[in-house]
Scaffold this motif. Structure first.
Motif, PDB file in Angstrom:
ATOM      1  N   UNK A 189       0.830  -1.201   0.000  1.00 56.35           N
ATOM      2  CA  UNK A 189       0.000   0.000   0.000  1.00 56.35           C
ATOM      3  C   UNK A 189       0.866   1.252   0.000  1.00 56.35           C
ATOM      4  N   UNK A 190       2.126   1.107  -0.370  1.00 58.25           N
ATOM      5  CA  UNK A 190       3.093   2.200  -0.270  1.00 58.25           C
ATOM      6  C   UNK A 190       2.648   3.457  -1.013  1.00 58.25           C
ATOM      7  N   UNK A 191       2.080   3.288  -2.209  1.00 59.38           N
ATOM      8  CA  UNK A 191       1.740   4.443  -3.028  1.00 59.38           C
ATOM      9  C   UNK A 191       0.744   5.364  -2.343  1.00 59.38           C
ATOM     10  N   UNK A 192      -0.111   4.807  -1.475  1.00 58.48           N
ATOM     11  CA  UNK A 192      -1.141   5.593  -0.821  1.00 58.48           C
ATOM     12  C   UNK A 192      -0.743   6.047   0.577  1.00 58.48           C
ATOM     13  N   UNK A 193       0.383   5.588   1.079  1.00 59.23           N
ATOM     14  CA  UNK A 193       0.821   5.982   2.407  1.00 59.23           C
ATOM     15  C   UNK A 193      -0.002   5.351   3.506  1.00 59.23           C
ATOM     16  N   UNK A 194       0.216   5.825   4.724  1.00 62.29           N
ATOM     17  CA  UNK A 194      -0.403   5.202   5.890  1.00 62.29           C
ATOM     18  C   UNK A 194      -1.926   5.343   5.886  1.00 62.29           C
TER      19      UNK A 194
END
Length: 208
Positions: free
Chosen positions: A9-14
């Motif tokens: 889910x890195x692209x969307x951040x936390x």
């Protein structure tokens, strides 16, 4: 767990994590912090780092000054003079007072409270372990704001250890030191801690 196997889910951040997932990571960070702290009386430094983790995880949290009374199989300990008279003395027993709380004004300890999650997290309470028998690790307990700020909050933990928190909102003696740690060290420490907690829970550590 390898990066390839983690939840991507890195692209969307936390923000891509659900509230429950972020709360799980937050609790994990508190436990990692307690392990790293190793029972030292460093509540200001550790709570500041944990609040930074809360910021990164988009969790509202606030440091809370309190006096704490702890009674266990080995003895009793008091952090903060506002808890005086709380611990019933057994015959021949004595209450140890922490020497690190002499400069406080009633309180003697800090913990972090997340009101929306309804939990308090105390990564340094095990500093009283050698005196009381309190187990190692972070104390994480459910509590509401109404209960926390209206009255004493007692708990019983493993090993028949009794803990009582008495919030002392009027004590601001800790604030200057806390703000300095939060500003100067908290950012770096909090980010490292958040990344480690994310990794341990199976998420990409680069979410923050």
């Amino acid at each position: 767990m390898s990066k390839a196997a983690r939840k991507k889910t890195k692209a969307q951040g936390v923000r891509a994590l659900t509230r429950e997932q972020r709360t799980v990571v937050f609790k994990r960070a508190a436990r990692v912090l307690a392990e790293f702290n190793g029972g030292k009386p460093q509540c200001i430094e550790r709570v500041a780092a944990l609040e930074r983790v809360a910021d990164l995880l988009r969790i509202k949290a606030e440091p809370v000054p309190a006096a704490v009374a702890v009674q266990g199989p080995l003895g009793s300990c008091m952090l903060g003079e506002a808890a005086g008279g709380v611990i019933p003395l057994l015959p021949g027993a004595a209450v140890r007072r922490s020497p690190t709380t002499e400069l406080w004004n009633g309180a003697g300890h800090l913990f972090l409270f997340a009101p929306h999650e309804g939990i308090m997290l105390d990564p340094t309470l095990d500093q009283v372990g050698p005196v009381t028998g309190f187990p190692r690790g972070c104390l994480i307990m459910p509590v509401t704001a109404d209960r926390l700020y209206a009255d004493d909050v007692p708990f019983e933990v493993a090993g028949s250890v009794k803990v009582l928190y008495r919030v002392v909102r009027s004590d601001s003696t800790w604030r200057t030191a806390y703000n300095a740690v939060y500003a100067n060290r908290g950012g770096k420490d909090g980010r490292l801690l958040a990344r480690r907690a994310l990794e341990l829970e199976g998420f990409d550590e680069d979410l923050v």
